[in-house]
Design a protein around this motif. Structure first.
Motif, PDB file in Angstrom:
ATOM      1  N   VAL A   1      14.337 -12.869  -7.856  1.00 14.95           N
ATOM      2  CA  VAL A   1      14.705 -11.978  -6.758  1.00 14.95           C
ATOM      3  C   VAL A   1      13.567 -11.013  -6.459  1.00 14.95           C
ATOM      4  N   ALA A   2      12.966 -10.458  -7.528  1.00 11.45           N
ATOM      5  CA  ALA A   2      11.847  -9.536  -7.337  1.00 11.45           C
ATOM      6  C   ALA A   2      10.675 -10.233  -6.655  1.00 11.45           C
ATOM      7  N   SER A   3      10.492 -11.515  -6.982  1.00 10.98           N
ATOM      8  CA  SER A   3       9.414 -12.277  -6.363  1.00 10.98           C
ATOM      9  C   SER A   3       9.682 -12.507  -4.886  1.00 10.98           C
ATOM     10  N   TYR A   4      10.930 -12.843  -4.548  1.00  5.72           N
ATOM     11  CA  TYR A   4      11.271 -13.056  -3.143  1.00  5.72           C
ATOM     12  C   TYR A   4      11.130 -11.768  -2.328  1.00  5.72           C
ATOM     13  N   LEU A   5      11.445 -10.629  -2.947  1.00  4.73           N
ATOM     14  CA  LEU A   5      11.349  -9.345  -2.252  1.00  4.73           C
ATOM     15  C   LEU A   5       9.950  -8.747  -2.306  1.00  4.73           C
ATOM     16  N   GLU A   6       9.043  -9.339  -3.099  1.00  5.85           N
ATOM     17  CA  GLU A   6       7.672  -8.830  -3.267  1.00  5.85           C
ATOM     18  C   GLU A   6       7.685  -7.386  -3.759  1.00  5.85           C
ATOM     19  N   LEU A   7       8.507  -7.095  -4.788  1.00  5.02           N
ATOM     20  CA  LEU A   7       8.633  -5.728  -5.280  1.00  5.02           C
ATOM     21  C   LEU A   7       7.370  -5.213  -5.952  1.00  5.02           C
ATOM     22  N   SER A   8       6.463  -6.104  -6.331  1.00  5.52           N
ATOM     23  CA  SER A   8       5.216  -5.656  -6.958  1.00  5.52           C
ATOM     24  C   SER A   8       4.396  -4.790  -6.012  1.00  5.52           C
ATOM     25  N   LEU A   9       4.627  -4.905  -4.718  1.00 10.00           N
ATOM     26  CA  LEU A   9       3.899  -4.087  -3.748  1.00 10.00           C
ATOM     27  C   LEU A   9       4.176  -2.609  -3.928  1.00 10.00           C
ATOM     28  N   LEU A  10       5.330  -2.274  -4.468  1.00 12.31           N
ATOM     29  CA  LEU A  10       5.702  -0.877  -4.641  1.00 12.31           C
ATOM     30  C   LEU A  10       4.886  -0.193  -5.733  1.00 12.31           C
ATOM     31  N   CYS A  11       4.081  -0.953  -6.453  1.00 14.76           N
ATOM     32  CA  CYS A  11       3.207  -0.380  -7.472  1.00 14.76           C
ATOM     33  C   CYS A  11       1.768  -0.220  -6.984  1.00 14.76           C
ATOM     34  N   GLU A  12       1.513  -0.518  -5.734  1.00 17.14           N
ATOM     35  CA  GLU A  12       0.163  -0.459  -5.180  1.00 17.14           C
ATOM     36  C   GLU A  12       0.031   0.727  -4.239  1.00 17.14           C
ATOM     37  N   ARG A  13      -0.922   1.630  -4.542  1.00 16.12           N
ATOM     38  CA  ARG A  13      -1.071   2.850  -3.777  1.00 16.12           C
ATOM     39  C   ARG A  13      -1.375   2.619  -2.293  1.00 16.12           C
ATOM     40  N   PRO A  14      -2.279   1.699  -1.900  1.00 13.20           N
ATOM     41  CA  PRO A  14      -2.534   1.507  -0.469  1.00 13.20           C
ATOM     42  C   PRO A  14      -1.279   1.126   0.307  1.00 13.20           C
ATOM     43  N   TYR A  15      -0.468   0.262  -0.272  1.00 13.04           N
ATOM     44  CA  TYR A  15       0.739  -0.167   0.419  1.00 13.04           C
ATOM     45  C   TYR A  15       1.722   0.992   0.557  1.00 13.04           C
ATOM     46  N   LEU A  16       1.889   1.790  -0.483  1.00 12.79           N
ATOM     47  CA  LEU A  16       2.804   2.924  -0.428  1.00 12.79           C
ATOM     48  C   LEU A  16       2.334   3.962   0.584  1.00 12.79           C
ATOM     49  N   THR A  17       1.027   4.203   0.628  1.00 14.14           N
ATOM     50  CA  THR A  17       0.493   5.169   1.595  1.00 14.14           C
ATOM     51  C   THR A  17       0.734   4.698   3.019  1.00 14.14           C
ATOM     52  N   TYR A  18       0.454   3.440   3.258  1.00 11.18           N
ATOM     53  CA  TYR A  18       0.661   2.909   4.606  1.00 11.18           C
ATOM     54  C   TYR A  18       2.141   2.937   4.987  1.00 11.18           C
ATOM     55  N   THR A  19       3.009   2.613   4.045  1.00  6.44           N
ATOM     56  CA  THR A  19       4.447   2.644   4.312  1.00  6.44           C
ATOM     57  C   THR A  19       4.912   4.054   4.648  1.00  6.44           C
ATOM     58  N   LEU A  20       4.372   5.061   3.949  1.00  7.01           N
ATOM     59  CA  LEU A  20       4.721   6.444   4.248  1.00  7.01           C
ATOM     60  C   LEU A  20       4.277   6.815   5.667  1.00  7.01           C
TER      61      LEU A  20
END
Length: 450
Positions: free
Chosen positions: A227-246
């Protein structure tokens, strides 16, 4: 002296050259229709705003929760649409979403209180929109590489076209059939999403190795990892992705406010019903031009996509703040002029907000990345228009509402400036785990073909 364009460097740096058309143009046409029936329709709901206030005798804030619930539900359920598409068949997911979107409006036509509208137009239709939008966008993005921004801009231009045509149409439907009959007709229109989803070609996804599911001992652990793989939850541990999402979350707070409250603001300023509807329609025309011009210019590769997105976002925020100022002296021409400028900038930034995602998360994780972005920004979509409605109830006009909404877009631009390597002329390399994921995905596809 020869120079390397940022766009070309981006493709060499992390994303392999892929398809650039073919059946992808058919999918662009399908996305063109479906987005007009999602966001184009969502923008046109401002015509119903005044009708609901008068019929239910509720405050502007309470009525604002209808569109906000629909927008938030669409974004909140986007990861569900992405996960189901990753796990099963994208075509079936989109077709099911189209059925739910139409069903919600059909039920809304029988509403007797605001709660019914929250549940039908908000929750049910929003769920359908969530199953439609992200899978469709990711499917089109997977069909293009060099012309990706233009393809999305062309598909998203339907939103501006729908804004131009839907507002007068909805006003006519409300006057002819009352708001109940108009919602019933919109339910029928929304069902046209179903054949759009049928145009998506089914593709067999590579099976994950059984060893990966067996690791960890328990079947439950394997299910959770899948499930985590399908949702790509590992992205939530990456600072660039979190900054862009904010940054996208801040953008989302104020982006939709003009399309919900601009008609009501125009009526409050003393203009007629059709004059008020024409303001949003005029913005829809320049919205189309903005999407096409931005897509064409972005794909030239002369500037980084994140820089172009920052410029258009800041300008859109400025023009949102100027919308009520233009009517302080009763100038209808001034209101239309600012609306035209806002429409162009709002259209120009839309496709860029999606095409930046592969440069941050990697092309192979676009489906999950888009779903998570919309999940996180759903809180902003839920609070944006009610906050604007609250400010209107407190102050008695829409001046503070639009100024605050525009400020959130400017805050979004400032947040983007904190991304790593933001001031570099070329996109940074993808994180090591993203590159490893890309290689692993390519290996799985190769194994699946043998």
């Amino acid at each position: 002296m020869a120079s390397v364009r940022p766009g070309a460097e981006r493709r060499r740096g992390g994303e392999a050259e892929g398809p650039d058309g073919g059946w992808g143009w058919v999918l662009v046409a399908a996305l063109f229709v479906s987005t007009s029936l999602v966001f184009g329709l969502m923008r046109g709901l401002g015509v119903f705003f005044v009708e609901f206030v008068q019929y239910f005798e509720e405050s502007a804030q309470a009525i604002s929760w209808i569109s906000s619930t629909g927008l938030a539900a669409q974004q909140f359920f986007s990861p569900l649409g992405a996960a189901l598409s990753n796990a099963y068949d994208t075509r079936l997911v989109v077709m099911a979403g189209g059925c739910l979107a139409g069903f919600g409006f059909i039920l809304a036509s029988q509403a007797t209180c605001l709660l019914h509208l929250y549940l039908t137009m908000g929750l049910i239709s929003g769920l359908g929109w969530g199953l439609v939008f992200t899978p469709m966008v990711a499917t089109v993005m997977a069909s293009f590489t060099r012309r990706r921004t233009f393809a999305l801009g062309l598909a998203f231009s339907s939103i501006g076209l729908a804004s131009f045509t839907f507002n007068p149409l909805f006003q006519f439907l409300v006057e002819t059939y009352a708001w109940r009959g108009a919602l019933l007709i919109l339910g029928g229109l929304s069902l046209n999403i179903v054949p759009c989803g049928a145009l998506i070609r089914s593709r067999r996804r590579p099976k994950r190795p059984a060893k990966a599911d067996a690791e960890g001992g328990s079947p439950c652990g394997g299910v959770l990892r899948r499930v985590a793989s399908y949702l790509e939850l590992s992205l939530l541990c990456e600072r660039p992705y979190l900054t862009y999402t904010l940054a996208i979350t801040f953008l989302n707070v104020g982006y939709f406010v003009p399309y919900v409250h601009l008609v009501a603001h125009s009526r409050h300023a003393g203009f007629s019903e059709y004059q008020a509807a024409f303001v949003v329609s005029a913005a829809g025309v320049t919205d189309i031009l903005g999407r096409l011009a931005s897509g064409w210019f972005s794909d030239l590769g002369r500037f980084r996509l994140i820089h172009l997105l920052s410029v258009w976002t800041a300008l859109a925020g400025l023009f949102i703040a100027l919308l009520p100022v233009s009517t302080l002296w009763g100038s209808y021409a001034g209101l239309v002029a600012v609306s035209l400028l806002y429409g162009f900038c709002a259209g120009a930034l839309t496709s860029l907000a999606f095409t930046v995602v592969p440069t941050v998360a990697g092309a192979e994780r676009v489906m999950g990345a888009l779903g998570l972005v919309q999940l996180i920004e759903s809180c902003a979509g839920l609070l944006g228009t009610p906050l604007s409605g609250l400010l209107r109830d407190v102050t008695g006009d829409y001046l503070a509402s639009f100024v605050v909404s525009g400020s959130f877009l400017i805050l979004s631009t400032l947040t983007m400036a904190t991304l790593p390597h933001y001031f570099s002329r070329t996109d940074p390399p993808l994180p090591p785990n993203a590159e490893a994921r890309r290689l692993s995905s390519e290996t799985e596809r190769m194994n699946a073909t043998h």
